[in-house]
Design a protein around this motif. Sequence first.
Motif, PDB file in Angstrom:
ATOM      1  N   ALA A 257       0.903  -0.936   0.139  1.00 51.09           N
ATOM      2  CA  ALA A 257       0.073  -0.061  -0.095  1.00 51.09           C
ATOM      3  C   ALA A 257       1.011   1.414  -0.203  1.00 51.09           C
ATOM      4  O   ALA A 257       0.355   2.157  -0.457  1.00 51.09           O
ATOM      5  CB  ALA A 257      -1.051   0.006   0.918  1.00 51.09           C
ATOM      6  N   ARG A 258       1.842   1.229   0.652  1.00 48.90           N
ATOM      7  CA  ARG A 258       2.961   2.308   0.730  1.00 48.90           C
ATOM      8  C   ARG A 258       4.110   2.187   0.864  1.00 48.90           C
ATOM      9  O   ARG A 258       4.419   0.936   2.593  1.00 48.90           O
ATOM     10  CB  ARG A 258       2.720   3.319   2.259  1.00 48.90           C
ATOM     11  CG  ARG A 258       3.175   4.515   1.859  1.00 48.90           C
ATOM     12  CD  ARG A 258       2.196   6.131   1.814  1.00 48.90           C
ATOM     13  NE  ARG A 258       3.003   7.355   2.189  1.00 48.90           N
ATOM     14  CZ  ARG A 258       2.702   8.206   2.520  1.00 48.90           C
ATOM     15  NH1 ARG A 258       1.378   8.533   2.183  1.00 48.90           N
ATOM     16  NH2 ARG A 258       3.515   9.370   2.386  1.00 48.90           N
TER      17      ARG A 258
ATOM     18  N   TYR B 233      -9.642  14.194   3.701  1.00 45.15           N
ATOM     19  CA  TYR B 233      -9.075  13.145   3.430  1.00 45.15           C
ATOM     20  C   TYR B 233     -10.715  12.103   3.586  1.00 45.15           C
ATOM     21  O   TYR B 233     -11.754  12.583   3.484  1.00 45.15           O
ATOM     22  CB  TYR B 233      -8.246  12.816   4.616  1.00 45.15           C
ATOM     23  CG  TYR B 233      -9.192  12.099   5.780  1.00 45.15           C
ATOM     24  CD1 TYR B 233      -9.252  13.021   6.835  1.00 45.15           C
ATOM     25  CD2 TYR B 233      -8.714  10.898   6.284  1.00 45.15           C
ATOM     26  CE1 TYR B 233      -9.492  12.731   7.531  1.00 45.15           C
ATOM     27  CE2 TYR B 233      -9.815  10.732   8.032  1.00 45.15           C
ATOM     28  CZ  TYR B 233      -9.935  12.096   8.563  1.00 45.15           C
ATOM     29  OH  TYR B 233     -11.168  11.749   9.385  1.00 45.15           O
ATOM     30  N   GLU B 234     -10.015  11.069   2.936  1.00 41.76           N
ATOM     31  CA  GLU B 234     -10.839  10.377   1.970  1.00 41.76           C
ATOM     32  C   GLU B 234     -10.873   8.740   2.985  1.00 41.76           C
ATOM     33  O   GLU B 234     -10.276   8.147   3.016  1.00 41.76           O
ATOM     34  CB  GLU B 234     -11.091   9.920   0.435  1.00 41.76           C
ATOM     35  CG  GLU B 234     -11.627  10.945  -0.064  1.00 41.76           C
ATOM     36  CD  GLU B 234     -11.941  10.706  -1.690  1.00 41.76           C
ATOM     37  OE1 GLU B 234     -11.397   9.964  -2.092  1.00 41.76           O
ATOM     38  OE2 GLU B 234     -12.345  11.603  -1.839  1.00 41.76           O
TER      39      GLU B 234
ATOM     40  N   THR C 288     -12.506  -4.417   6.176  1.00 48.11           N
ATOM     41  CA  THR C 288     -11.052  -3.155   5.458  1.00 48.11           C
ATOM     42  C   THR C 288     -11.159  -2.198   5.358  1.00 48.11           C
ATOM     43  O   THR C 288     -11.926  -1.438   5.088  1.00 48.11           O
ATOM     44  CB  THR C 288     -10.541  -4.212   3.396  1.00 48.11           C
ATOM     45  OG1 THR C 288     -11.758  -4.063   2.797  1.00 48.11           O
ATOM     46  CG2 THR C 288     -10.930  -5.419   3.856  1.00 48.11           C
ATOM     47  N   ILE C 289     -10.223  -1.497   5.217  1.00 44.54           N
ATOM     48  CA  ILE C 289      -9.856   0.028   5.815  1.00 44.54           C
ATOM     49  C   ILE C 289      -8.921   0.453   4.929  1.00 44.54           C
ATOM     50  O   ILE C 289      -7.555   0.431   5.319  1.00 44.54           O
ATOM     51  CB  ILE C 289      -9.733   0.534   7.029  1.00 44.54           C
ATOM     52  CG1 ILE C 289     -11.557  -0.241   7.867  1.00 44.54           C
ATOM     53  CG2 ILE C 289      -9.956   1.869   7.307  1.00 44.54           C
ATOM     54  CD1 ILE C 289     -10.711  -0.207   8.924  1.00 44.54           C
ATOM     55  N   SER C 290      -9.079   1.837   3.874  1.00 51.87           N
ATOM     56  CA  SER C 290      -8.314   2.676   2.874  1.00 51.87           C
ATOM     57  C   SER C 290      -8.650   4.457   4.205  1.00 51.87           C
ATOM     58  O   SER C 290      -9.461   4.650   3.869  1.00 51.87           O
ATOM     59  CB  SER C 290      -7.954   2.257   2.269  1.00 51.87           C
ATOM     60  OG  SER C 290      -6.899   2.650   1.751  1.00 51.87           O
TER      61      SER C 290
ATOM     62  N   GLY D  50      -4.246  12.035  -2.910  1.00 55.66           N
ATOM     63  CA  GLY D  50      -3.886  10.495  -4.302  1.00 55.66           C
ATOM     64  C   GLY D  50      -3.620   9.383  -3.437  1.00 55.66           C
ATOM     65  O   GLY D  50      -2.686   8.610  -4.024  1.00 55.66           O
ATOM     66  N   GLU D  51      -2.946   9.754  -2.128  1.00 56.45           N
ATOM     67  CA  GLU D  51      -1.865   8.919  -1.466  1.00 56.45           C
ATOM     68  C   GLU D  51      -2.998   7.949  -0.385  1.00 56.45           C
ATOM     69  O   GLU D  51      -2.923   8.779   0.584  1.00 56.45           O
ATOM     70  CB  GLU D  51      -0.882   9.631  -1.036  1.00 56.45           C
ATOM     71  CG  GLU D  51       0.528   9.862  -2.244  1.00 56.45           C
ATOM     72  CD  GLU D  51       1.331  10.556  -1.795  1.00 56.45           C
ATOM     73  OE1 GLU D  51       1.130  11.266  -0.687  1.00 56.45           O
ATOM     74  OE2 GLU D  51       2.611  10.472  -2.097  1.00 56.45           O
ATOM     75  N   ASN D  52      -2.036   7.320  -0.501  1.00 53.99           N
ATOM     76  CA  ASN D  52      -2.782   6.170   1.134  1.00 53.99           C
ATOM     77  C   ASN D  52      -2.083   6.935   1.980  1.00 53.99           C
ATOM     78  O   ASN D  52      -0.518   7.056   2.230  1.00 53.99           O
ATOM     79  CB  ASN D  52      -2.162   4.559   0.943  1.00 53.99           C
ATOM     80  CG  ASN D  52      -2.473   3.986   2.287  1.00 53.99           C
ATOM     81  OD1 ASN D  52      -2.103   3.395   2.881  1.00 53.99           O
ATOM     82  ND2 ASN D  52      -3.761   3.316   2.128  1.00 53.99           N
ATOM     83  N   ARG D  53      -3.004   6.687   3.203  1.00 51.63           N
ATOM     84  CA  ARG D  53      -2.376   7.488   4.127  1.00 51.63           C
ATOM     85  C   ARG D  53      -2.542   6.090   5.399  1.00 51.63           C
ATOM     86  O   ARG D  53      -1.824   6.070   6.777  1.00 51.63           O
ATOM     87  CB  ARG D  53      -3.196   8.904   5.010  1.00 51.63           C
ATOM     88  CG  ARG D  53      -2.853   9.770   3.627  1.00 51.63           C
ATOM     89  CD  ARG D  53      -1.727  10.161   3.282  1.00 51.63           C
ATOM     90  NE  ARG D  53      -1.123  10.817   2.403  1.00 51.63           N
ATOM     91  CZ  ARG D  53      -1.115  11.979   2.432  1.00 51.63           C
ATOM     92  NH1 ARG D  53      -0.263  12.856   3.088  1.00 51.63           N
ATOM     93  NH2 ARG D  53      -1.204  12.646   1.512  1.00 51.63           N
TER      94      ARG D  53
END
Lengths: 268, 268
Positions: free
Chosen positions: A78-79, B71-72, B88-90, B95-98
Amino acid sequence: MTAFDDAIAVSPAGPDTFSARTHPAFGNFVGPFGGITAATIVHAIQADERSIGRPAALTLNFTGPLADGDYEIDVQPARTNNSNQHWTISVDQAGENRMTGTALFVRDRPSWASLEAQMPQVKGPHEYPVVSGHFPLRWIENYEMRFVEGPFVASAEEAGPDSTTTKWFRQLPARGWDYPGLAAAADVFGPRIFQRLGPVPAGTVTLTAYFHADAQALAAQGEFLLGTVRGLQFADGLADQHAQLWGEDGSLVATTTQLCYYKAAPQE
Amino acid sequence: MTAFDDAIAVSPAGPDTFSARTHPAFGNFVGPFGGITAATIVHAIQADERSIGRPAALTLNFTGPLADGDYEIDVQPARTNNSNQHWTISVDQAGENRMTGTALFVRDRPSWASLEAQMPQVKGPHEYPVVSGHFPLRWIENYEMRFVEGPFVASAEEAGPDSTTTKWFRQLPARGWDYPGLAAAADVFGPRIFQRLGPVPAGTVTLTAYFHADAQALAAQGEFLLGTVRGLQFADGLADQHAQLWGEDGSLVATTTQLCYYKAAPQE
């Protein structure tokens, strides 16, 4: 190659996907021992050419029972930062999700260090007898276990008020400790409800393991690990348990926690 | 509506997506207090019309720093059984995974029950003084804290050999405990390296919380929770910590574990 190494074998099956297969030597009540699936997942990420470093944390959720046979492991980075890499994990079988999870891989970097926890004061592994006999679960035969306290409970009559188990164990046949081996070892304790009630339907729902041994510390381990585990609360058909895995050299190798479901009618 | 309730507000932004926004009242060193993000995620799943039951387990990985602003949160039910639902969580921003993560929601069902853990033997919350003064971190002002042991360490001179902190705390302004509140409370302890070295760069990398209080037990809680936490090992710039949250009524409300990164040069 031991049965363990056969069991954790994976082969690439797509850009983010590995195929794997359950192994009869690691059979549990239903399908495989959760620890061997955890080990296979760690092995899959290690086999992924995108992976860096070594596993430091792993969370797996057992969303549905894995049946004996083929299954797919989907792993995605993911990162990736300088020293950390975060993975997401999905295990599918017959088109249905069976596990979700995440993993943290890290590049080791020297730092100030302190071991604050105390290893349980126990004698060496050879001072405790080997558990022998016929085990109803195949996977147990892959470990030699020597109980310090809290042995297997075979009936309600043997159950007690304390869910603690402390035991020395090693892999059978002998193999060095690596991260897949450690991932399996994180699940080497049965649900703590067994200590309290004897055999009842129970199993892991979610498991989190932190791997404290860096690559150098892990390579220095002897054959035996000392594991100690205890449940804190049993309610609403769910129970937590918290464990530590120690090396013979007194190093803290891993800590793990899990939530198990169980079925047992309320007290009158 | 408290600042907390403002901070955890989410609005639907797509089939699996909620939009959220950081709140200045929960500022941390960089971006928001991790606990408020955890609370917002729990709130998003609760707000999803597909969700059943109540949260029982949550794992969140802080893959990259969340900046102040929008944020999303992407949440997906990976599998729903009779009594369990796995998510599951994102979390993404610009535009970047945090963050990545997973959650377990459950429908409570009565069962045999036992509280095996012992609540720390401490006096009631009003027997310990309220920590007051100017806090460098805004989020701390959302809690009243009364330390039993292991107070804030402001300098290396105040640091000691034991990372334990035990404290009573309640939400400010007063609001009843709910699962978002409990998710935030799971992160209410700073990295344990602060107790050992004083202020050094540090932060949570991964957090797992088990919510032991079912809906009925949670509703019965008073204002204060007693939290106790300790780190077991500090090495390679990573340290674990393990915590318990207790209610004034002696019930075990939650257990949590996390892995924090820290920066501190090796001992000579």
